[in-house]
Motif scaffolding. Sequence first.
Motif, short mmCIF file in Angstrom:
data_model
loop_
_atom_site.label_atom_id
_atom_site.label_comp_id
_atom_site.label_asym_id
_atom_site.label_seq_id
_atom_site.Cartn_x
_atom_site.Cartn_y
_atom_site.Cartn_z
N LYS A 191 -39.06 0.54 -14.02
CA LYS A 191 -39.38 -0.87 -13.87
C LYS A 191 -38.42 -1.62 -12.93
O LYS A 191 -38.54 -2.82 -12.77
N ARG A 192 -37.50 -0.87 -12.33
CA ARG A 192 -36.51 -1.50 -11.43
C ARG A 192 -35.89 -2.74 -12.09
O ARG A 192 -35.85 -3.84 -11.54
N ALA A 193 -35.45 -2.53 -13.32
CA ALA A 193 -34.92 -3.62 -14.13
C ALA A 193 -33.41 -3.72 -13.99
O ALA A 193 -32.73 -2.78 -13.58
N LEU A 194 -32.89 -4.87 -14.36
CA LEU A 194 -31.45 -5.12 -14.31
C LEU A 194 -30.91 -5.27 -15.72
O LEU A 194 -31.44 -6.06 -16.51
N ILE A 195 -29.86 -4.52 -16.05
CA ILE A 195 -29.10 -4.75 -17.27
C ILE A 195 -27.67 -5.01 -16.85
O ILE A 195 -27.09 -4.24 -16.08
#
Length: 340
Positions: free
Chosen positions: A268-272
């Motif tokens: 999901k090309r997510a940022l954490i």
Amino acid sequence: MSDSWNQQILLKNYPIAEPKESDFALVETAIPELGESEILTRTIYLSLDPYMRGRMSDRASYATPAELGKVMMGGTVSQVVKSNHPQFSDGEFVVGYDGWQTYAIAKAETLRKLDPKQLPISYALGITGMPGMTAYFALLDIGKPKAGETVVVSAASGAVGAVVGQITKIKGCRAVGIVGSEEKCNYVVDELGFDACINRKTQDLSSALKAACPNGIDIYVDHTAGPILETVLQQINLGARIPLVGLISQYNAENPPPGPNLMPLLVKRALIEGFLVGDYQQRHAEFIHDVSQWLQAGKLKYKEDVVKGLENAPNAFIGLLQGKNFGKLIVQVGDDPTKK
């Protein structure tokens, strides 16, 4: 409580797993003598916060651990008893970091004055203090909410989570909370205006999230990590953002638990991103400006869970880590003259 002595709670042992009351020691010492340019303060309120558990260890961390045999650290609201510094006068109210004790010697640079005519002085430990700043900057700077998005927050009735959800609504987003009781669920929906809330103890989290977040999850403000994070990751949207604020599920663990499957972050090309409120101190005025306006306009509501007596701080802190508090947990250590 005797006014002629300074009561202190010391850290006696580094806890193994869950803290016990025997890990703390209540002692009485002489009220400290005032030195040049120093300020003697009397503690009125003490803040209890989950981060303290992380300091109760000699393991390497982002902050210096609590020292055995020393006063437990903690944010405080106090009254100046005597000042040898020109910037502070006897009788003024201040917020500082004086720890679990009834009296303290403070340096001027560690204190900030409070105006009891503006807001209750205890708010400086919650909604206008470190928890409020955490909610404000974690959501707005890392989460970057856009109108119409869905924001999920764990520990949603707590000092940080409650503010996250309310700012989420101010920014035109859908707010979904995760809590541990029906009473807390009802509170965040009926009182704070969340769109939905999930009781993690009685509901299947995965199916409940799908029902509460029909368009997926754009932002997850995480206070717990562990199984909740693992479940949320399966439902994040493309470009999701996850401010990692706390690790409550791991604070009492003797060994780090196995982590969640991080594959969704890649897909999901997510940022954490990890969040430490200390990185934002230079922007305190920006935070106070917005939150004060929202409070005065009735857009923000705030709940405190007040425990009376310094001697009850250890038991209250243990309960905090078990989710027993309801609202921002503070200890009333001494008399509050602003409430007379």
